[in-house]
Write an enzyme that holds these catalytic residues in place. Structure first.
Site, short mmCIF file in Angstrom:
data_model
loop_
_atom_site.label_atom_id
_atom_site.label_comp_id
_atom_site.label_asym_id
_atom_site.label_seq_id
_atom_site.Cartn_x
_atom_site.Cartn_y
_atom_site.Cartn_z
NE ARG A 215 -4.39 -1.66 10.27
CZ ARG A 215 -3.38 -1.03 9.66
NH1 ARG A 215 -3.50 0.22 9.30
NH2 ARG A 215 -2.26 -1.66 9.42
NE ARG B 59 2.13 -5.18 11.41
CZ ARG B 59 3.25 -4.99 10.68
NH1 ARG B 59 4.38 -5.53 11.08
NH2 ARG B 59 3.21 -4.27 9.59
NE ARG C 245 6.78 -2.85 5.87
CZ ARG C 245 5.45 -2.82 5.98
NH1 ARG C 245 4.73 -2.29 5.03
NH2 ARG C 245 4.85 -3.36 7.02
CE LYS D 61 -2.50 -1.10 3.74
NZ LYS D 61 -1.96 -2.43 4.12
NE ARG E 23 6.00 -0.38 9.83
CZ ARG E 23 4.80 -0.49 9.27
NH1 ARG E 23 4.60 0.02 8.08
NH2 ARG E 23 3.83 -1.11 9.90
P1 AMP Z 1 0.51 0.44 9.05
O1 AMP Z 1 1.65 1.40 8.83
O2 AMP Z 1 -0.74 0.84 8.30
O3 AMP Z 1 0.91 -0.98 8.81
O4 AMP Z 1 0.12 0.55 10.59
C1 AMP Z 1 1.04 0.20 11.61
C2 AMP Z 1 0.30 0.00 12.92
O5 AMP Z 1 -0.33 1.22 13.31
C3 AMP Z 1 -0.84 -1.02 12.87
O6 AMP Z 1 -0.39 -2.34 13.05
C4 AMP Z 1 -1.70 -0.54 14.03
O7 AMP Z 1 -1.13 -0.90 15.27
C5 AMP Z 1 -1.59 0.97 13.91
N1 AMP Z 1 -2.65 1.51 13.03
C6 AMP Z 1 -2.49 2.09 11.81
N2 AMP Z 1 -3.66 2.45 11.28
C7 AMP Z 1 -4.62 2.09 12.18
C8 AMP Z 1 -6.04 2.17 12.21
N3 AMP Z 1 -6.74 2.67 11.17
N4 AMP Z 1 -6.68 1.69 13.31
C9 AMP Z 1 -6.00 1.18 14.36
N5 AMP Z 1 -4.67 1.05 14.39
C10 AMP Z 1 -3.96 1.50 13.31
#
Ligand code: AMP
Length: 190
Positions: free
Chosen positions: A89, A146, A128, A14, A134
Site C-alpha cells: 500500500r 481512507r 458493505r 478486491k 467493519r
Molecule cells: P483493507 O481490509 O485492505 O481495506 O484494510 C483495512 C485497514 O487495515 C486499512 O485501512 C489500513 O488501516 C490497514 N491495512 C491493511 N493493509 C495495510 C497495509 N498493507 N499497510 C498499512 N495498513 C494496512
C-alpha cells in the site's frame, strides 16, 4: 511460485473477487486488512497497536504488514502462488516486497488493478457496512480519510508497477461476474 498483487481503492471489490481467483489458480489469499482485523479481535499487542490507526482510516506501520507477509510466505507452501490483497500500500512496502522475493530469486508476477471512481467507493463501502459490520466502514469521515490515504500513499504504486511492466488495470464498475471475467482474462496470460 506466482505472486499476484490485487490492487485498487477501498471498496473496489478486491475481497469479493479474491475468492474466485484463489480457487481458479490455486493461490493462497493474503489480505493484510483481514489479518489485522484478526489480531484486533484476538486482542494481541499488535492488534491493540493497529486498532486506532485502522479505525481512523490511517495505514499501520510498514514493518508490521511486511512481517505478516513474510510469515505467510514461509508458512504456506502447498500452493501455486499467492494473492496479495491490500498489500503493498506504500512505495516502501513495494520495495520491501521486491527485496523479500529477490531473496528467493523470485519476483512479482503481475498487478491486477480493479479501478472504480471515487464516487463509487463511498457507495460500495456503505453497502458493505450493512453486511460485514467493519468499524472502519461505519463513518463517512473515516471512509473519506481512507480515500485520501489511497490517493496519497497507494496510488503512486501504479507508476511503480507500470514502469516494471507489471500493471494491468481493469474496469471495476461492472457486475461481480463481469469484473471476474476481466480479471481472469488478465491472469490467464501468466
Ligand atoms: P483493507 O481490509 O485492505 O481495506 O484494510 C483495512 C485497514 O487495515 C486499512 O485501512 C489500513 O488501516 C490497514 N491495512 C491493511 N493493509 C495495510 C497495509 N498493507 N499497510 C498499512 N495498513 C494496512
Amino acid at each position: 511460485m506466482k505472486y499476484y498483487i490485487l490492487f485498487g481503492p477501498p471498496g473496489a471489490g478486491k475481497g469479493t473477487q479474491a475468492t474466485a481467483m484463489v480457487e481458479k489458480y490455486n493461490l493462497h489469499h493474503i489480505s493484510t486488512g483481514a489479518l489485522l482485523r484478526k489480531e484486533i479481535a484476538a486482542g494481541t499487542e499488535l492488534g491493540i497497536q493497529a486498532k486506532t490507526l485502522i479505525e481512523n482510516g490511517c495505514l499501520v506501520p510498514d514493518e508490521i504488514v511486511e512481517g505478516m507477509i513474510e510469515n505467510e510466505f514461509k508458512n504456506v507452501t502447498d500452493v501455486d502462488g499467492f494473492l496479495l490483497d491490500g498489500f503493498p500500500r506504500t512505495l516502501a512496502q513495494a520495495e520491501a516486497l521486491d527485496a523479500i522475493l529477490a531473496n528467493e530469486n523470485d519476483t512479482v508476477t503481475a498487478t491486477v488493478s480493479i479501478m472504480i471512481p471515487d464516487e463509487m467507493i463511498m457507495q460500495r463501502i456503505k453497502g458493505r457496512a450493512l453486511k460485514e459490520g467493519r468499524a472502519d466502514d461505519a463513518k463517512e469521515d473515516v471512509i473519506n480519510n481512507r480515500i485520501v490515504t489511497y490517493h496519497n500513499q497507494t496510488e503512486p504504486l501504479i507508476g511503480y508497477y507500470s514502469t516494471a511492466g507489471k500493471y494491468h488495470e481493469i474496469d471495476g464498475t461492472g457486475s461481480i461476474e463481469e469484473v471476474r471475467k476481466l480479471i481472469f482474462e488478465v491472469m490467464d496470460r501468466f
